[in-house]
Design an enzyme around this catalytic site. Structure first.
Site, PDB file in Angstrom:
ATOM      1  N   TYR A  63      -2.005  -0.862  10.045  1.00  0.00           N
ATOM      2  CA  TYR A  63      -2.020  -1.165   8.612  1.00  0.00           C
ATOM      3  C   TYR A  63      -0.713  -0.724   7.961  1.00  0.00           C
ATOM      4  O   TYR A  63      -0.138  -1.453   7.139  1.00  0.00           O
ATOM      5  CB  TYR A  63      -3.212  -0.455   7.966  1.00  0.00           C
ATOM      6  CG  TYR A  63      -3.447  -0.830   6.515  1.00  0.00           C
ATOM      7  CD1 TYR A  63      -3.893  -2.101   6.169  1.00  0.00           C
ATOM      8  CD2 TYR A  63      -3.262   0.101   5.496  1.00  0.00           C
ATOM      9  CE1 TYR A  63      -4.128  -2.444   4.842  1.00  0.00           C
ATOM     10  CE2 TYR A  63      -3.499  -0.232   4.171  1.00  0.00           C
ATOM     11  CZ  TYR A  63      -3.930  -1.501   3.855  1.00  0.00           C
ATOM     12  OH  TYR A  63      -4.158  -1.833   2.536  1.00  0.00           O
ATOM     13  N   SER A  74       0.861  -1.190   0.000  1.00  0.00           N
ATOM     14  CA  SER A  74       0.000   0.000   0.000  1.00  0.00           C
ATOM     15  C   SER A  74       0.890   1.231   0.000  1.00  0.00           C
ATOM     16  O   SER A  74       2.011   1.203   0.527  1.00  0.00           O
ATOM     17  CB  SER A  74      -0.892   0.019   1.243  1.00  0.00           C
ATOM     18  OG  SER A  74      -1.491   1.288   1.436  1.00  0.00           O
TER      19      SER A  74
END
Length: 264
Positions: free
Chosen positions: A150, A137
């Site tokens: 995350y 990401s």
């Protein structure tokens, strides 16, 4: 590496970036096997893909990884490309994130791809020309508030890929990391942050095309987000305090916009 004729296994291939990548690979002549946790979603994806095959399995579990690899390699007749795409997210303040949610992100976003890749190495070695693609990401490159866990697991996945690429150099297995930015996928439906908060969205098909181009070019990484993302990455490296100040001005609005962002 040309993807035509390659045997490709995509985790989380029943929706979003995974499904778009499956479509694009099939269009280029690859043989594709996809996984997803829910049988009904898998069935719908396979009807849409037509020529692909798959299994309903949770790669965050030992049993799910075993079924994924066994059925995938058997159905495909081998394995040339493993795409670790399955992922989950829970945004919000760390102290408001449950232990179970944190453990789930570690399990699916980091532990699962490491263990699945480890198990897949014999099949990949047998290919002679193989690749592992880890879908991380953009938050792995520039940590954003309210995404602490995350960011941690996706950055861990990225460095796992970098280290493994060097470990496997010269052994017929290339490793690439993809860093999608905001993407229009089901995973993002509960995120209400827009471009003004740094969450512009592009179609999953654009990310999929970039991933395939990266595979065919033997690229080390694919970073989405264009010039704006490149500038933010450079600023974060050269003057992280400036990025801190930028996020400080956005914090109240950003916290409200992502407090319900969950896909686990």
């Amino acid at each position: 590496m040309k993807v035509a004729g390659k045997h490709v296994l995509i985790t989380g291939g029943t929706s979003g970036i995974g499904l778009a990548t499956a479509h694009a690979l099939i269009a280029k002549g690859a043989k594709v096997f996809v996984t997803g946790r829910r049988q009904e979603v898998l069935d719908a994806a396979l009807r849409e893909l037509e020529s692909a095959s798959g299994v309903a399995a949770d790669v965050a579990t030992r049993e799910g990884r075993s079924a994924t690899l066994a059925k995938g390699t058997e159905t495909l007749g081998g394995l040339d490309i493993l795409i670790n795409n399955a992922g989950g997210v829970r945004a919000g303040r760390l102290e408001n994130t449950s232990e179970e949610e944190i453990e789930a992100m570690v399990a699916v976003d980091l532990l699962a791809p490491i263990l699945l890749t480890r198990a897949a190495l014999p099949a990949l070695r047998a290919s002679g020309e193989a690749a592992v693609v880890n879908v991380a990401s953009g938050i792995a490159l520039v940590g954003a508030p309210f995404y602490a866990t995350y960011a941690a697991v996706k950055a861990g996945l990225a460095h796992f890929g970098e280290a493994l690429r060097r470990e496997l150099k010269g052994e017929g297995i290339h490793v690439m990391t993809a860093y999608p930015g905001g993407t229009d996928t089901p995973m993002m439906k509960s995120n209400r942050a827009g471009p003004e908060l740094g969450f512009s969205r592009e179609p999953a098909s654009a990310v999929a095309q970039a991933i395939i181009e990266g595979i065919e070019a033997n690229a080390f990484e694919v970073i989405r987000g264009g010039e704006a993302r490149a500038k933010m990455i450079a600023l974060n490296r050269d003057d992280p305090a400036a990025v801190d100040e930028r996020f400080l001005s956005l914090k109240p609005a950003l916290e409200d916009a992502v407090k319900d962002h969950a896909a686990l």
